[in-house]
Design a protein around this motif. Structure first.
Motif, mmCIF file in Angstrom:
data_model
loop_
_atom_site.group_PDB
_atom_site.id
_atom_site.type_symbol
_atom_site.label_atom_id
_atom_site.label_comp_id
_atom_site.label_asym_id
_atom_site.label_seq_id
_atom_site.Cartn_x
_atom_site.Cartn_y
_atom_site.Cartn_z
ATOM 1 N N GLY A 1 0.799 -1.220 0.000
ATOM 2 C CA GLY A 1 0.000 0.000 0.000
ATOM 3 C C GLY A 1 0.830 1.268 0.000
ATOM 4 N N ILE A 2 2.132 1.123 0.229
ATOM 5 C CA ILE A 2 2.990 2.305 0.248
ATOM 6 C C ILE A 2 3.382 2.670 -1.179
ATOM 7 C CG2 ILE A 2 5.240 3.223 0.939
ATOM 8 C CD1 ILE A 2 5.037 1.544 3.457
ATOM 9 N N PRO A 3 3.086 3.886 -1.607
ATOM 10 C CA PRO A 3 3.432 4.274 -2.979
ATOM 11 C C PRO A 3 4.895 4.706 -3.106
ATOM 12 C CG PRO A 3 2.297 6.070 -1.901
ATOM 13 C CD PRO A 3 2.341 4.941 -0.905
ATOM 14 N N ASP A 4 5.612 4.697 -1.977
ATOM 15 C CA ASP A 4 6.969 5.234 -1.979
ATOM 16 C C ASP A 4 7.985 4.207 -2.480
ATOM 17 O OD1 ASP A 4 5.803 7.450 -0.831
ATOM 18 O OD2 ASP A 4 6.235 6.786 1.213
ATOM 19 N N LEU A 5 9.135 4.724 -2.841
ATOM 20 C CA LEU A 5 10.282 3.911 -3.208
ATOM 21 C C LEU A 5 11.187 3.808 -1.985
ATOM 22 C CD1 LEU A 5 12.161 2.584 -5.393
ATOM 23 C CD2 LEU A 5 13.094 4.864 -5.775
ATOM 24 N N LEU A 6 11.489 2.550 -1.533
ATOM 25 C CA LEU A 6 12.324 2.318 -0.347
ATOM 26 C C LEU A 6 13.664 1.746 -0.802
ATOM 27 C CD1 LEU A 6 9.661 0.652 1.981
ATOM 28 C CD2 LEU A 6 10.189 3.068 1.726
ATOM 29 N N LEU A 7 14.734 2.412 -0.408
ATOM 30 C CA LEU A 7 16.084 1.981 -0.778
ATOM 31 C C LEU A 7 16.969 1.935 0.463
ATOM 32 C CD1 LEU A 7 16.600 4.245 -3.929
ATOM 33 C CD2 LEU A 7 16.137 1.794 -3.953
ATOM 34 N N GLN A 8 17.664 0.833 0.667
ATOM 35 C CA GLN A 8 18.688 0.756 1.710
ATOM 36 C C GLN A 8 20.033 0.932 1.008
ATOM 37 O OE1 GLN A 8 17.974 -2.236 4.597
ATOM 38 N NE2 GLN A 8 20.102 -2.237 5.363
ATOM 39 N N ILE A 9 20.765 1.974 1.391
ATOM 40 C CA ILE A 9 21.952 2.394 0.646
ATOM 41 C C ILE A 9 23.143 2.519 1.592
ATOM 42 C CG2 ILE A 9 22.839 4.095 -1.011
ATOM 43 C CD1 ILE A 9 19.910 5.087 -1.316
ATOM 44 N N ASP A 10 24.328 2.066 1.099
ATOM 45 C CA ASP A 10 25.530 2.213 1.936
ATOM 46 C C ASP A 10 26.199 3.551 1.654
ATOM 47 O OD1 ASP A 10 26.938 2.010 -0.409
ATOM 48 O OD2 ASP A 10 27.627 -0.050 -0.044
ATOM 49 N N ARG A 11 27.312 3.778 2.332
ATOM 50 C CA ARG A 11 27.980 5.077 2.262
ATOM 51 C C ARG A 11 28.455 5.413 0.841
ATOM 52 N NH1 ARG A 11 30.307 8.146 6.302
ATOM 53 N NH2 ARG A 11 29.995 6.464 7.812
ATOM 54 N N GLY A 12 28.756 4.384 0.069
ATOM 55 C CA GLY A 12 29.259 4.627 -1.278
ATOM 56 C C GLY A 12 28.178 4.801 -2.322
ATOM 57 N N GLY A 13 26.927 4.726 -1.901
ATOM 58 C CA GLY A 13 25.832 4.915 -2.843
ATOM 59 C C GLY A 13 25.339 3.628 -3.473
ATOM 60 N N TYR A 14 25.789 2.446 -2.941
ATOM 61 C CA TYR A 14 25.333 1.172 -3.465
ATOM 62 C C TYR A 14 24.062 0.721 -2.733
ATOM 63 C CZ TYR A 14 29.612 0.696 -6.131
ATOM 64 O OH TYR A 14 30.603 0.901 -7.036
ATOM 65 N N ASP B 1 26.978 2.396 8.553
ATOM 66 C CA ASP B 1 27.370 2.766 7.204
ATOM 67 C C ASP B 1 26.219 2.663 6.206
ATOM 68 O OD1 ASP B 1 30.225 3.301 7.578
ATOM 69 O OD2 ASP B 1 30.338 1.163 8.081
ATOM 70 N N GLU B 2 24.982 2.606 6.702
ATOM 71 C CA GLU B 2 23.836 2.468 5.807
ATOM 72 C C GLU B 2 22.730 3.438 6.193
ATOM 73 O OE1 GLU B 2 23.636 -1.966 3.912
ATOM 74 O OE2 GLU B 2 22.658 -1.656 5.851
ATOM 75 N N VAL B 3 21.947 3.816 5.181
ATOM 76 C CA VAL B 3 20.787 4.684 5.404
ATOM 77 C C VAL B 3 19.577 4.063 4.705
ATOM 78 C CG1 VAL B 3 22.160 6.796 5.582
ATOM 79 C CG2 VAL B 3 21.234 6.086 3.355
ATOM 80 N N LEU B 4 18.397 4.493 5.145
ATOM 81 C CA LEU B 4 17.145 4.144 4.463
ATOM 82 C C LEU B 4 16.643 5.394 3.764
ATOM 83 C CD1 LEU B 4 14.857 2.124 3.888
ATOM 84 C CD2 LEU B 4 13.729 2.946 5.973
ATOM 85 N N ALA B 5 16.513 5.302 2.444
ATOM 86 C CA ALA B 5 16.030 6.430 1.654
ATOM 87 C C ALA B 5 14.592 6.154 1.218
ATOM 88 C CB ALA B 5 16.924 6.643 0.439
ATOM 89 N N ILE B 6 13.704 7.088 1.524
ATOM 90 C CA ILE B 6 12.289 6.972 1.153
ATOM 91 C C ILE B 6 11.993 8.091 0.155
ATOM 92 C CG2 ILE B 6 9.908 6.930 1.978
ATOM 93 C CD1 ILE B 6 11.065 6.298 4.774
ATOM 94 N N ALA B 7 11.673 7.669 -1.082
ATOM 95 C CA ALA B 7 11.384 8.642 -2.144
ATOM 96 C C ALA B 7 9.899 8.576 -2.493
ATOM 97 C CB ALA B 7 12.237 8.350 -3.378
ATOM 98 N N ARG B 8 9.221 9.702 -2.459
ATOM 99 C CA ARG B 8 7.777 9.764 -2.746
ATOM 100 C C ARG B 8 7.529 10.595 -4.005
ATOM 101 N NH1 ARG B 8 3.563 10.789 1.937
ATOM 102 N NH2 ARG B 8 4.177 8.606 2.189
ATOM 103 N N ASN B 9 6.696 10.046 -4.879
ATOM 104 C CA ASN B 9 6.300 10.752 -6.100
ATOM 105 C C ASN B 9 5.325 11.870 -5.733
ATOM 106 O OD1 ASN B 9 5.337 11.620 -8.558
ATOM 107 N ND2 ASN B 9 5.145 9.579 -9.427
ATOM 108 N N VAL B 10 5.728 13.121 -5.936
ATOM 109 C CA VAL B 10 4.863 14.274 -5.598
ATOM 110 C C VAL B 10 4.515 15.056 -6.862
ATOM 111 C CG1 VAL B 10 5.738 14.482 -3.246
ATOM 112 C CG2 VAL B 10 6.921 15.673 -5.107
ATOM 113 N N THR B 11 4.517 14.353 -8.009
ATOM 114 C CA THR B 11 4.229 15.035 -9.275
ATOM 115 C C THR B 11 2.839 15.649 -9.268
ATOM 116 O OG1 THR B 11 5.640 13.426 -10.398
ATOM 117 C CG2 THR B 11 4.174 14.756 -11.773
ATOM 118 N N VAL B 12 1.846 14.857 -8.810
ATOM 119 C CA VAL B 12 0.465 15.367 -8.762
ATOM 120 C C VAL B 12 0.363 16.567 -7.845
ATOM 121 C CG1 VAL B 12 -1.900 14.802 -8.126
ATOM 122 C CG2 VAL B 12 -0.496 13.106 -9.304
ATOM 123 N N LYS B 13 1.004 16.449 -6.668
ATOM 124 C CA LYS B 13 0.988 17.552 -5.706
ATOM 125 C C LYS B 13 1.646 18.791 -6.305
ATOM 126 C CE LYS B 13 2.868 18.817 -1.176
ATOM 127 N NZ LYS B 13 3.682 18.341 -0.037
#
Length: 825
Positions: free
Chosen positions: A204-217, A293-305
């Motif tokens: 149900g989450i429309p977001d993009l979830l990415l677990q990323i390390d310090r180097g961007g992988y 050395d890791e982060v959780l990145a949550i990207a949400r599509n706000v095109t409509v908004k």
């Protein structure tokens, strides 16, 4: 026994310990049975029994044996204590389980759950004896108020001849295991549900979830949205941000990742990309720490908004442009003051620019007499359900010049505050125009009332002398022997009748124009009514050497009509047909027809007269119009007959049409909605029983004593005409005033009273009638209103005022005589 053992092996293989005990028990009981029946080796039997008892009483499981009547023949200590509630192991022998169940329930009848063991299970002893094989059961319920769950094994018990003599059984208390099993099952279900909820949440989450390390992988990934990119998990996981996003976007994201890891604080950013579909996607990214050395990145599509925000900004620009350039004065009212306004509003109040008006209150430009109105209306607008206002008031300009204003307001949110957006108009010129229209309307109503009064007066003043003209003309025509003089008297009478017809047409048309026509519908036999009216015109047709033929329908046809108006329609159309026909004749037909799904009755009036030109077919129904007009006019008449006829027909939901050819003749077709009557109504039955007597006549001239009748009339000519008309019907006394009439009725008992309405003196006819009705002897005496008031509503007013009958002036001798003689009868 061997077969039983084999079957038992199959069923209880899960519990070898318990199976072995059942086998030993079965063998012991066999030896016990053999020793007991043979009577030999009693000492061995006793030793064996003691050993069996000792062995059974020292195990925690429940062990028992029952005969075929389900009575215990053996019960170990565990069975007695845990299930039956007894301490003596010999007590159960010879008793059923139900005995002990009832005994345990007895002290706890108020607690229906104290002992419930076995209630929810079948009778397993019978099942074992029926199948004759060992079986395993789950038996459960409350014992002494505590729930227990038993894992039960039962087997049939046979003698040496193979005859079934009972059952043996053992049971293990597995309540704790069951409880643990239930707990485990619930935990498993809860975990399963939690996983399902987690999956559903992710889905149900429309977001993009990415677990990323310090180097961007990317070390892990989840997305239920293909707006960003359409790659498989295998391609995304292990990829670098630079492989998926444009260089500038990926670099900004890596920079925020490093900052998040250094500060241990979440980072946010707005960005946009062109996705694999070629669409421009706006997104918001939130980056939070997920490890060293890791982060959780949550990207949400706000095109409509984003698009909505841009559209809103564009809408606000347009709104502001409309607001500023409106020709109406517009202002925003917040907290009892002008918060914002356009230039037109400032100009309307006599100021140069909006800043001069900002902060003003309503009272600053409203006349004091309208303070309460304005305050109340704005309060209703602020708290009312619709949130709208619209009213008029008196306003004033900066130079104190007053003007009429109209205001429209709507509740809105402006700059995050509750506000009223209002438009104001200067309606001074409109109010002046409205006042002019109102005065014109009042003047028109006054003129209309004057016209009605004039027509009523003219009706009265014309009808009253008509009695003298028509009455004496009728008497002269009857009494004069000289043919030339008789002809002259007849001409006077016919001219008077023509004048009367003209007067009636004008008055009826006036009633229609003023919507004063009263319609009383009743079920009418079309053919009967037409036939009665035609009889009157047979003489006129014969005089002109014309034929007058009536062809009724073969079936009885009914319609809901006003009898009086219907007769007038027939009269008008017959008059026209005979007037414009010089040779040949007139044929009238009745029938029924179905048009557009509706049934109609119809009457056609076909003549062989002069005909009507095609261009004049519609003109003939216009007021005061004829085919021949002006100096070319060939026929007399007001031009109102067909106009009135058409209006009367339409008043009763009917239609009229005409077909004509010049020199051949005309056909007028009248249609009314058909009414299916179950029973034919008696003809001549009128709505008001008080006037039904007008169609009945009785001859009183043969009686030796004529009844006494009082005529209340102030016109001497009318007095003399009435006296001559009634000389053979009654003894007539005359009173010229209402006061004199009251004196006469107190001295003499009159059988009937003829009452004029307009009288000389203080009392008019209605006042006199009311006073006469107060006298006991005259409460039921017939009082006939004989009056020149013949406008719409006059008849009903007089009948409701105390009169029993109504006769309009002028009248002929026959009509008066028949009415009076019928009343006296």
């Amino acid at each position: 026994m061997e077969n039983n053992s084999q079957e038992l092996d199959k069923i209880i293989i899960e519990n070898a310990d318990l199976k072995e005990r059942v086998r030993q028990l079965e063998a012991a009981f066999s030896r016990f049975k053999n020793g007991y029946t043979s009577g030999k080796n009693t000492t061995g039997y006793q030793m064996l029994y003691n050993m069996l008892r000792l062995m059974c009483d020292n195990v925690p499981d429940l062990i028992w044996a029952k005969d075929t009547d389900k009575k215990y023949i053996f019960a170990n200590k565990a069975t007695c204590e845990k299930l039956l509630g007894v301490k003596d192991t010999e007590e159960p022998v010879g008793k059923r389980f139900s005995f002990f169940a009832s005994r345990q329930k007895q002290p706890h009848v108020e607690d229906k759950y104290w002992f419930t063991f076995g209630n929810e299970t079948t009778d397993t002893d019978l099942e074992v004896m029926r199948t004759k094989v060992p079986l395993r059961f789950d038996e459960f319920g409350n014992v002494n108020g505590k729930f227990i769950y038993l894992d039960v094994y039962k087997a049939p018990f046979f003698d040496e001849y193979g005859k079934l003599i009972g059952t043996v059984g053992c049971a293990r208390d597995v309540t704790k295991e069951k409880e643990l099993e239930i707990i485990k099952h619930k935990a498993t279900e809860a975990l399963k549900q939690s996983e399902e909820k987690y999956k559903l949440t992710l889905q149900g989450i429309p977001d993009l979830l990415l677990q990323i390390d310090r180097g961007g992988y990317i070390t892990d990934f989840y997305s239920n949205n293909s707006d960003f990119f359409e790659y498989s998990n295998e391609r995304i996981i292990g990829s670098n941000l630079t492989d998926l996003f444009p260089p500038d976007v990926s670099q900004r994201m890596i920079k925020n990742i490093n900052k998040c890891l250094e500060t241990n604080e979440h980072q946010t950013s707005d960005d946009n990309i062109i996705n694999i579909k070629g669409e421009k996607i706006f997104f918001e990214a939130r980056i939070i720490p997920a490890g060293p050395d890791e982060v959780l990145a949550i990207a949400r599509n706000v095109t409509v908004k984003k698009n909505m925000q841009e559209a809103l900004e564009e809408s606000e620009r347009k709104y502001k442009a409309m607001f500023e350039n409106s020709l109406l004065g517009v202002f925003i009212y917040i907290n009892r003051s002008i918060y914002y306004c356009n230039k037109q509003f400032a100009i309307l109040l006599g100021f140069n620019k909006p800043d001069d008006v900002m902060g003003m209150t309503l009272h600053d430009f409203v006349l004091p007499d309208f303070y309460n109105l304005v305050d109340t209306q704005f309060k209703l607008g602020e708290i009312g359900k619709e949130g709208k206002i619209h009213f008029e008031f008196k306003a004033r300009k900066n130079d104190n010049t007053a003007f009429d204003a109209e205001i429209y307001g709507t509740r809105i949110i402006f700059d995050g505050k509750n506000a009223m957006q209002c438009s104001i108009l200067d309606i001074t010129e409109r109010k002046i125009a409205e006042d002019t229209i109102i005065k014109a309307k009042e003047k028109a109503e006054e003129m209309n009332q004057l016209r009605a009064t004039f027509l009523a007066n003219m009706s009265h003043e014309l009808r009253t002398p008509m009695i003298g003209i028509l009455g004496y003309a009728e008497l002269l025509a009857q009494d004069i022997k000289d043919e030339e003089l008789k002809k002259r008297a007849t001409i006077i009478q016919e001219s008077g009748l023509r004048l009367l017809d003209t007067l009636n047409l004008i008055l009826d048309f006036s009633s229609l124009e003023n919507n004063n026509l009263e319609v009383t519908l009743e079920t009418i036999d079309i053919a009967d009514s037409v036939s009665e009216t035609i009889k009157i015109y047979q003489h006129i047709a014969k005089t002109k050497n014309l034929t007058l033929e009536f062809i009724p329908s073969s079936e009885t046809i009914y319609s809901k009509l006003d009898r009086k108006l219907f007769n007038q329609i027939i009269t008008n159309l017959l008059n026209n047909a005979l007037k414009y026909t010089e040779k040949g004749g007139v044929i009238i037909k009745t029938g029924r027809v179905k048009e557009k799904g509706q049934n109609w009755s119809f009457i056609t009036f076909s003549d062989t007269g002069i005909g009507i030109p095609a261009g004049s077919l519609q003109k003939i129904f216009d007021p005061f119009r004829q085919v021949s007009e002006g100096y070319n006019r060939k026929f007399e008449g007001t031009g109102l007959g067909l106009t009135l006829t058409k209006r009367l027909i339409e008043e009763m939901s009917g239609t009229i049409s005409v077909e004509s050819e010049v020199g051949i003749g005309s056909s007028f077709i009248v249609k009314f909605p058909l009414f299916k009557a179950h029973l034919k109504e008696k003809q001549g039955n009128v709505t008001d029983k008080r006037i039904a007597t007008e169609s009945v006549s009785n001859d009183l001239t043969d009686q030796n004593t004529l009844p006494d009748v009082l005529l209340v009339e102030d016109d001497e000519i009318n007095q003399s005409v009435v006296k001559m008309f009634l000389k053979n019907s009654c003894n007539l006394d005359i009173a010229s005033t209402g006061e004199y009439a009251l004196e006469l009725v107190k001295k003499k008992n009159y059988s009937a009273i003829l009452m004029d309405i307009v009288l000389a003196g203080k009392l008019n006819g209605m006042d006199t009638t009311i006073e006469i009705r107060k006298i006991n002897e005259y409460k039921n005496t017939p009082i006939i209103a004989v009056t020149a008031f013949a406008m719409a509503g006059d008849r009903e007013r007089f009948l409701n005022g105390g009169c029993t009958h109504y006769l309009a002036k002028p009248f002929n001798k026959l009509k008066l005589v028949k009415l009076v003689e019928n009343v006296l009868a």
